[in-house]
Write a protein that holds these residues in place. Structure first.
Motif, PDB file in Angstrom:
ATOM      1  N   UNK A 192      35.174 -26.244 -12.267  1.00  0.00           N
ATOM      2  CA  UNK A 192      33.826 -26.679 -12.579  1.00  0.00           C
ATOM      3  C   UNK A 192      33.496 -26.070 -13.959  1.00  0.00           C
ATOM      4  N   UNK A 193      34.584 -25.109 -14.466  1.00  0.00           N
ATOM      5  CA  UNK A 193      34.277 -24.788 -15.897  1.00  0.00           C
ATOM      6  C   UNK A 193      34.903 -25.904 -16.757  1.00  0.00           C
ATOM      7  N   UNK A 194      35.963 -26.847 -16.317  1.00  0.00           N
ATOM      8  CA  UNK A 194      36.143 -27.903 -17.100  1.00  0.00           C
ATOM      9  C   UNK A 194      35.468 -28.772 -16.866  1.00  0.00           C
ATOM     10  N   UNK A 241      23.772 -30.563 -22.133  1.00  0.00           N
ATOM     11  CA  UNK A 241      23.833 -29.427 -22.861  1.00  0.00           C
ATOM     12  C   UNK A 241      23.273 -28.273 -21.893  1.00  0.00           C
ATOM     13  N   UNK A 242      22.097 -28.751 -21.127  1.00  0.00           N
ATOM     14  CA  UNK A 242      21.737 -27.777 -19.976  1.00  0.00           C
ATOM     15  C   UNK A 242      22.673 -27.410 -19.082  1.00  0.00           C
ATOM     16  N   UNK A 243      23.381 -28.436 -18.690  1.00  0.00           N
ATOM     17  CA  UNK A 243      24.100 -28.084 -17.627  1.00  0.00           C
ATOM     18  C   UNK A 243      25.374 -27.055 -18.312  1.00  0.00           C
ATOM     19  N   UNK A 244      25.763 -27.251 -19.316  1.00  0.00           N
ATOM     20  CA  UNK A 244      26.709 -26.123 -19.929  1.00  0.00           C
ATOM     21  C   UNK A 244      26.039 -24.794 -20.110  1.00  0.00           C
ATOM     22  N   UNK A 245      24.839 -24.779 -20.667  1.00  0.00           N
ATOM     23  CA  UNK A 245      24.199 -23.593 -20.953  1.00  0.00           C
ATOM     24  C   UNK A 245      23.720 -22.709 -19.397  1.00  0.00           C
ATOM     25  N   UNK A 246      23.386 -23.606 -18.653  1.00  0.00           N
ATOM     26  CA  UNK A 246      22.875 -22.936 -17.258  1.00  0.00           C
ATOM     27  C   UNK A 246      23.717 -23.739 -16.003  1.00  0.00           C
ATOM     28  N   UNK A 247      24.938 -23.219 -15.981  1.00  0.00           N
ATOM     29  CA  UNK A 247      25.630 -24.057 -14.912  1.00  0.00           C
ATOM     30  C   UNK A 247      25.155 -24.026 -13.468  1.00  0.00           C
ATOM     31  N   UNK A 248      25.255 -24.944 -12.876  1.00  0.00           N
ATOM     32  CA  UNK A 248      24.611 -24.984 -11.541  1.00  0.00           C
ATOM     33  C   UNK A 248      25.304 -24.018 -10.628  1.00  0.00           C
ATOM     34  N   UNK A 249      24.771 -23.136  -9.720  1.00  0.00           N
ATOM     35  CA  UNK A 249      25.284 -22.336  -8.799  1.00  0.00           C
ATOM     36  C   UNK A 249      24.876 -22.250  -7.556  1.00  0.00           C
ATOM     37  N   UNK A 268      15.622 -18.239 -20.367  1.00  0.00           N
ATOM     38  CA  UNK A 268      14.748 -18.852 -21.317  1.00  0.00           C
ATOM     39  C   UNK A 268      15.698 -19.282 -22.524  1.00  0.00           C
ATOM     40  N   UNK A 269      16.588 -18.657 -22.691  1.00  0.00           N
ATOM     41  CA  UNK A 269      17.385 -19.188 -23.906  1.00  0.00           C
ATOM     42  C   UNK A 269      17.937 -20.479 -23.570  1.00  0.00           C
ATOM     43  N   UNK A 270      18.435 -20.609 -22.348  1.00  0.00           N
ATOM     44  CA  UNK A 270      19.263 -21.757 -22.204  1.00  0.00           C
ATOM     45  C   UNK A 270      18.235 -22.880 -22.019  1.00  0.00           C
ATOM     46  N   UNK A 271      17.148 -22.804 -21.480  1.00  0.00           N
ATOM     47  CA  UNK A 271      16.121 -23.905 -21.565  1.00  0.00           C
ATOM     48  C   UNK A 271      15.637 -24.125 -22.985  1.00  0.00           C
ATOM     49  N   UNK A 272      15.773 -23.420 -24.130  1.00  0.00           N
ATOM     50  CA  UNK A 272      14.958 -23.490 -25.265  1.00  0.00           C
ATOM     51  C   UNK A 272      15.699 -24.737 -25.922  1.00  0.00           C
TER      52      UNK A 272
END
Lengths: 115, 493
Positions: B26-28, B94-102, B446-450
């Motif tokens: 998933x990292x890649x 970008x949102x997927x990178x900052x806040x990866x799904x888990x 908060x940061x990731x959604x900003x």
């Protein structure tokens, strides 16, 4: 032949819509399948039916001598069949998962998000 | 040079392949998806620059003659929408990178996101109707899976309703295709437009037009076909509902505009009248419906339906030949795409952090999230000098002191009331004094959604009168039907 096919398409559409309006999720899915098939047959009948005339010409002719079956329309129908097949496969998986997660096949009970 | 027309479809599909190859890592996957989305934005900007400088680009795949092959055509309007798709896709990646799904939200979202973007881009550049149908199906099936991703009960409930109604829309579209091909022998937009203009069976032609417009109206969520949107958009995960709200209904309106000018030009008065009725009903349904909701994203869904009603009114004026109304509609579509995707994403994150989607129970939103809730809301209401105001002014100036203008202003008022209620309950109200109730938002959330939402929002805020000229040119090129027919029938250069 045209009349028979038209009646068949109408029956498929009617049955499909009737089933889609049922409360049971399995009936909804069967209705989707019938609707898709009815649509494909509609395309088939809309282009004009010819019997035993593949679109093959003799050597040296630029155009066929007589009206032939339309290969483009058959390609359209094939594409539509493939797409509806993929959609039905997903819809079945969705229905199965919904039954597992919610424990019911009654669509009337899937209303917890509707208010 | 005309080969660049394939890029909006090729790049997302290559990214899908890359994401699938990296499925176990998933990292890649995150970075492949992000780089792919970035390349799409670059390609979209390049295509926009080329089309702005040199005019529309046409290509017939495979070198076939113009009416026989798969035609792709990018004019200025298509280029604008491809750029919109690129931007929204980039913010979601970008949102997927900052806040990866888990957890239960597995990594399947990455290839599906780009498959959806490929479908949306393809729909914006298709120049024959069957190609349009195929891209519609691609984006539809990707959205089906994304809506149900995670297999939680609310998502599955919304997904069942979404799937059923959109499949009816596809069946209607396909019926129309079959009948059009049977009557005219062609499905290329320009050729079909020519044949339909010359068709003597005007009743049949009107029926065919309405079948297509009906199918597109279901996709565009116009009343009476709009019930699926408030039933399903708020059930998906925050980032996917943000993606849907920004793109999917816009494709339906674009299809109405494109086929209404290029294919059904002979019946455009009929289409305009139908759109007036549908738009008015959508405004009333969406505006008054939003006042009754207490779930945050469901309220936003009703606001979205109301906005689609405004777009339908704009499309009606535009199809009657009014270039400034058409341009205002295009501007409003882009603006709505950006602001609604921001709103849905932020609202979804707020709901997730608060543990409840009921606005009567959420409180104490402050800081960046409060601003991200207020500013897009003001833009949607139409506060000057934000983009929504510019679009609405164009439409009101076109209609003058007539009932469509009154409805547009009424929608602004109703949206203002709905948002005022949301802001009062969420932001102005201090949290409950019990220290154990409610959850503290995690700092990274908060940061990731900003950042991604700030990108979309700043672009939406920049849509002022300066860019109105671009959309006006795009509108004029979409309305120049005869020259478009000639250009498309000539085929690739």
């Amino acid at each position: 032949m045209n009349l028979l096919l038209a009646l068949l398409v109408g029956t498929l559409f009617g049955t499909g819509v009737y089933l889609m309006l049922r409360r049971n999720i399995v009936r909804l899915l069967i209705g989707l399948v019938l609707l898709g098939n009815g649509t494909n047959l509609l395309i088939f009948s809309a282009i004009g039916l010819v019997r035993d005339r593949p679109p093959i010409t003799s050597e040296g002719d630029r155009l066929p001598q007589f009206p032939t079956a339309d290969p483009v329309a058959q390609a359209l129908i094939l594409t539509a069949i493939v797409i509806s097949f993929a959609v039905v496969a997903f819809a079945l998986a969705l229905g199965s998962r919904t039954y597992e997660v919610t424990g019911t096949e009654d669509l009337g009970e899937l209303g917890s998000t509707d208010s | 040079m005309s080969q660049i027309v394939i890029l909006p479809i090729l790049l997302p599909l290559v990214t899908v392949a890359g994401c699938l190859l990296a499925y176990a890592h998933r990292h890649w996957q995150r970075w492949i998806s992000f780089v792919g989305a970035g390349l799409q934005v670059v390609a979209a900007i390049w295509i926009f620059a080329v089309v702005r400088a040199r005019g529309p680009i046409d290509e017939v795949i495979g070198g076939w003659p113009a009416t026989l092959g798969i035609s792709l055509s990018i004019d200025l309007a298509s280029a604008i929408f491809v750029l919109l798709t690129g931007v929204i896709g980039f913010t979601i990646a970008l949102d997927l990178v900052l806040l990866p799904p888990e957890g239960r939200e597995r990594a399947d979202g990455f290839p599906l996101l780009h498959a959806l973007l490929a479908g949306v881009n393809g729909a914006f550049i298709a120049a024959d109707l069957f190609n349009l149908f195929v891209w519609f199906e691609l984006l539809l099936i990707s959205s089906f899976v994304l809506m149900a991703l995670g297999a939680e009960r609310p998502a599955l409930e919304g997904s069942v309703k979404y799937v059923a109604i959109n499949l009816v829309s596809s069946a209607a579209f396909l019926c129309g295709l079959g009948l059009a091909y049977g009557a005219c022998g062609t499905l290329s937009m320009a050729d079909l437009g020519r044949h339909l203009d010359a068709l003597e069976a005007t009743g049949f032609r009107a029926m065919l037009t309405m079948l297509f417009i009906g199918a597109f109206s279901i996709k565009a969520a116009l009343v009476p076909f709009a019930a699926w949107l408030p039933a399903s958009y708020h059930t998906a995960s925050p980032r996917w509902s943000g993606l849907f709200a920004g793109l999917l209904a816009k494709v339906g309106i674009y299809a109405i505009l494109r086929t209404g000018t290029l294919v059904f030009g002979a019946d455009r008065e009929l289409v305009a009248q139908a759109l007036l009725v549908l738009g008015a009903a959508s405004i009333l349904f969406g505006g008054f419906g939003a006042l009754r909701q207490h779930r945050l994203r469901r309220l936003l869904s009703f606001v979205l339906v109301g906005q689609m009603g405004v777009l339908a009114l704009g499309a009606a004026a535009g199809l009657r030949g009014n270039a400034s109304a058409f341009g205002g509609t295009l501007l409003y579509i882009v603006h709505e795409g950006l602001t609604m995707s921001v709103l849905f994403l932020i609202a979804g994150r707020i709901e997730r952090d608060a543990g409840s989607s009921d606005i009567r129970q959420i409180s104490g939103i402050k800081g960046a999230r409060a601003w991200l809730l207020v500013l897009p809301g003001l833009a949607v209401i139409g506060v000057p000098p934000l983009g929504g105001f510019v679009g609405k002014v164009a439409l009101i100036q076109t209609y003058g002191p007539d009932w469509p203008s009154i409805l547009i202003l009424l929608l602004s008022l109703l949206t203002l009331l709905a948002f005022a209620r949301v802001w009062t309950l969420l932001i102005a109200r201090s949290p409950a004094s019990d220290p154990d109730s409610g959850k503290e938002p995690v700092a990274t959330t908060v940061w990731a959604t900003w950042i991604p939402t700030a990108i979309s929002l700043s672009l939406a805020l920049l849509l002022t009168s300066a860019t109105a000229e671009i959309t006006w040119d795009a509108a004029k090129s979409m309305l120049a039907v005869t020259s478009a027919h000639e250009r498309l029938l000539r085929g690739a250069p």
